[in-house]
Motif scaffolding. Structure first.
Motif, PDB file in Angstrom:
ATOM      1  N   ALA A  96       0.811  -1.028  -0.131  1.00 13.87           N
ATOM      2  CA  ALA A  96       0.041   0.004   0.093  1.00 13.87           C
ATOM      3  C   ALA A  96       1.099   1.355  -0.039  1.00 13.87           C
ATOM      4  O   ALA A  96       1.677   1.429   0.855  1.00 13.87           O
ATOM      5  CB  ALA A  96      -1.041  -0.092   1.475  1.00 13.87           C
ATOM      6  N   VAL A  97       0.674   2.105  -0.975  1.00 15.52           N
ATOM      7  CA  VAL A  97       1.666   3.050  -0.921  1.00 15.52           C
ATOM      8  C   VAL A  97       0.867   4.423  -1.717  1.00 15.52           C
ATOM      9  O   VAL A  97       0.126   4.466  -2.391  1.00 15.52           O
ATOM     10  CB  VAL A  97       2.796   2.703  -2.264  1.00 15.52           C
ATOM     11  CG1 VAL A  97       3.767   3.997  -2.502  1.00 15.52           C
ATOM     12  CG2 VAL A  97       3.207   1.440  -2.209  1.00 15.52           C
ATOM     13  N   PRO A  98       1.242   5.698  -0.684  1.00 11.87           N
ATOM     14  CA  PRO A  98       0.506   6.865  -1.440  1.00 11.87           C
ATOM     15  C   PRO A  98       1.041   7.157  -2.761  1.00 11.87           C
ATOM     16  O   PRO A  98       1.914   6.784  -3.242  1.00 11.87           O
ATOM     17  CB  PRO A  98       1.082   7.931  -0.402  1.00 11.87           C
ATOM     18  CG  PRO A  98       1.401   7.115   0.771  1.00 11.87           C
ATOM     19  CD  PRO A  98       2.048   5.830   0.414  1.00 11.87           C
ATOM     20  N   HIS A  99      -0.101   7.802  -3.618  1.00  6.99           N
ATOM     21  CA  HIS A  99       0.176   8.034  -4.976  1.00  6.99           C
ATOM     22  C   HIS A  99       1.667   8.433  -5.473  1.00  6.99           C
ATOM     23  O   HIS A  99       2.166   8.181  -6.302  1.00  6.99           O
ATOM     24  CB  HIS A  99      -1.039   9.141  -5.466  1.00  6.99           C
ATOM     25  CG  HIS A  99      -2.368   8.585  -5.546  1.00  6.99           C
ATOM     26  ND1 HIS A  99      -3.227   9.025  -4.797  1.00  6.99           N
ATOM     27  CD2 HIS A  99      -2.649   7.460  -6.317  1.00  6.99           C
ATOM     28  CE1 HIS A  99      -4.351   8.346  -5.079  1.00  6.99           C
ATOM     29  NE2 HIS A  99      -4.223   7.352  -5.695  1.00  6.99           N
ATOM     30  N   THR A 100       2.043   9.668  -4.776  1.00  8.69           N
ATOM     31  CA  THR A 100       3.510  10.333  -5.095  1.00  8.69           C
ATOM     32  C   THR A 100       4.377   9.339  -5.050  1.00  8.69           C
ATOM     33  O   THR A 100       5.204   9.211  -5.936  1.00  8.69           O
ATOM     34  CB  THR A 100       3.653  11.462  -4.058  1.00  8.69           C
ATOM     35  OG1 THR A 100       2.638  12.556  -4.386  1.00  8.69           O
ATOM     36  CG2 THR A 100       4.949  12.196  -4.207  1.00  8.69           C
ATOM     37  N   LEU A 101       4.491   8.362  -3.730  1.00  7.99           N
ATOM     38  CA  LEU A 101       5.680   7.750  -3.756  1.00  7.99           C
ATOM     39  C   LEU A 101       5.297   6.416  -4.568  1.00  7.99           C
ATOM     40  O   LEU A 101       6.194   5.955  -5.305  1.00  7.99           O
ATOM     41  CB  LEU A 101       5.609   6.854  -2.312  1.00  7.99           C
ATOM     42  CG  LEU A 101       6.267   7.724  -1.074  1.00  7.99           C
ATOM     43  CD1 LEU A 101       5.944   7.235   0.113  1.00  7.99           C
ATOM     44  CD2 LEU A 101       7.664   7.696  -1.279  1.00  7.99           C
TER      45      LEU A 101
END
Length: 323
Positions: A96-101
């Motif tokens: 699970a990764v935030p969009h920017t990363l």
């Protein structure tokens, strides 16, 4: 009926604090209180004695607490078995990764993993920061990768979750260069001629970091916000077209800087207008032999059994961080 209500109730029974439980459950205190009230409406009786402080349960609440623990443990065990069937024959690690990363850090990081760790099968779940954290809290991913800064921590319970540092990311202002190679718009601007500013939408994690940069700057910065979005890649696309100044992670602009498609918008006082964040990987602490009951069921508070490849990757990341 929402099973999350039971999880909320168990948390409240154990912390004896609405505010602390709301923090651990990643909701506001008013929203948490409404969920407890919804559970009481479903049960048809008061579960919390609101006439005393600190918070304590009513007799009905004590009964529901014991039953809720058994039910949640059974659901967790059943879910683990189903996920085990789904993963049979393919040890895919879910991130699970935030969009920017997901657009900037993650692709290069996985490339480095394949060179140094070995082949890896991965599934990327790109979300906003809150939803990415909730994926981990709800047990819907193997690892969470997220930014960390002391001014904006994610409040994950360290007794339940563990983390390892993957590196650092620097956010600074960038802009398209003019024909002379100099910034098309150079900071700090002036009150009479503010610079066009490409900003993050309200609530975006990087937006909060930029606000901190500007607040701590010793030089007043004059901006005119002309565009906003919650994704760094969206801001970069606008900056590349010359629409204004955008604060972006270095990993998002590294190639564009080398190609001279973007330049720093504040070369004269860069250290004052940048911020360094840590990139961390998180996972739920796995169950140990001591957290399994004699009958083989998960004990209260026990974490999941990690996938074989996910455990191997975590061990590798720990070695890398130690080195």
């Amino acid at each position: 009926m929402d099973t999350k209500w039971f999880e909320d109730f168990v948390s409240l029974a154990e912390t004896r604090s609405f505010s602390r439980s709301a923090q651990l459950r990643h909701v506001t205190q008013p929203a948490f209180s409404r969920r407890i009230q919804s559970l009481e409406a479903w049960a048809g009786t008061d579960l919390v004695d609101r006439s005393s402080y600190p918070t304590r349960l009513t007799p009905a609440g004590d009964t529901l607490y014991d039953q809720a623990l058994e039910m949640l443990q059974a659901l967790q065990s059943t879910r683990a078995m189903m996920r085990g069937h789904a993963a049979a024959g393919q040890d895919v690690i879910e991130f699970a990764v935030p969009h920017t990363l997901a657009f900037t850090f993650f692709p290069a990081w996985v490339s480095a993993l394949r060179e140094n760790f070995g082949p890896i099968k991965s599934r990327l779940i790109a979300l906003n920061v809150h939803d990415a954290v909730m994926r981990l809290v709800e047990g819907s991913c193997d690892l969470l990768i997220a930014y960390h800064h002391p001014a904006q921590p994610n409040q994950l319970d360290t007794e339940r979750y563990e983390m390892v540092s993957l590196g650092e990311e620097v956010v600074a202002p960038y802009v398209k260069p003019g024909v002379d190679g100099e910034p098309l718009y150079a900071l700090p601007g002036s009150a009479g001629r503010p610079l066009p500013y490409l900003g993050y939408a309200p609530g975006a994690y990087l937006g909060q970091m930029v606000e901190l940069i500007l607040k701590q700057s010793s030089t007043p910065i004059h901006f005119d916000r002309v565009y906003e979005t919650d994704m760094a890649e969206g801001l970069k696309a606008m900056a590349l077209e010359g629409h204004g100044v955008a604060f972006l992670p270095f990993s998002a602009v590294e190639r564009d800087l080398s190609a001279k498609k973007l330049v720093n918008a504040a070369p004269g006082f860069l250290p004052d207008l940048q911020i360094t964040m840590e990139v961390r990987a998180y996972r739920e602490r796995p169950q140990t032999r001591e957290t399994v009951k004699s009958n083989g069921q998960l004990a209260r508070g026990a974490g999941p059994v990690p996938k074989r490849h996910a455990q191997a990757l975590w061990d590798y990341l720990l070695r890398q961080a130690a080195a």
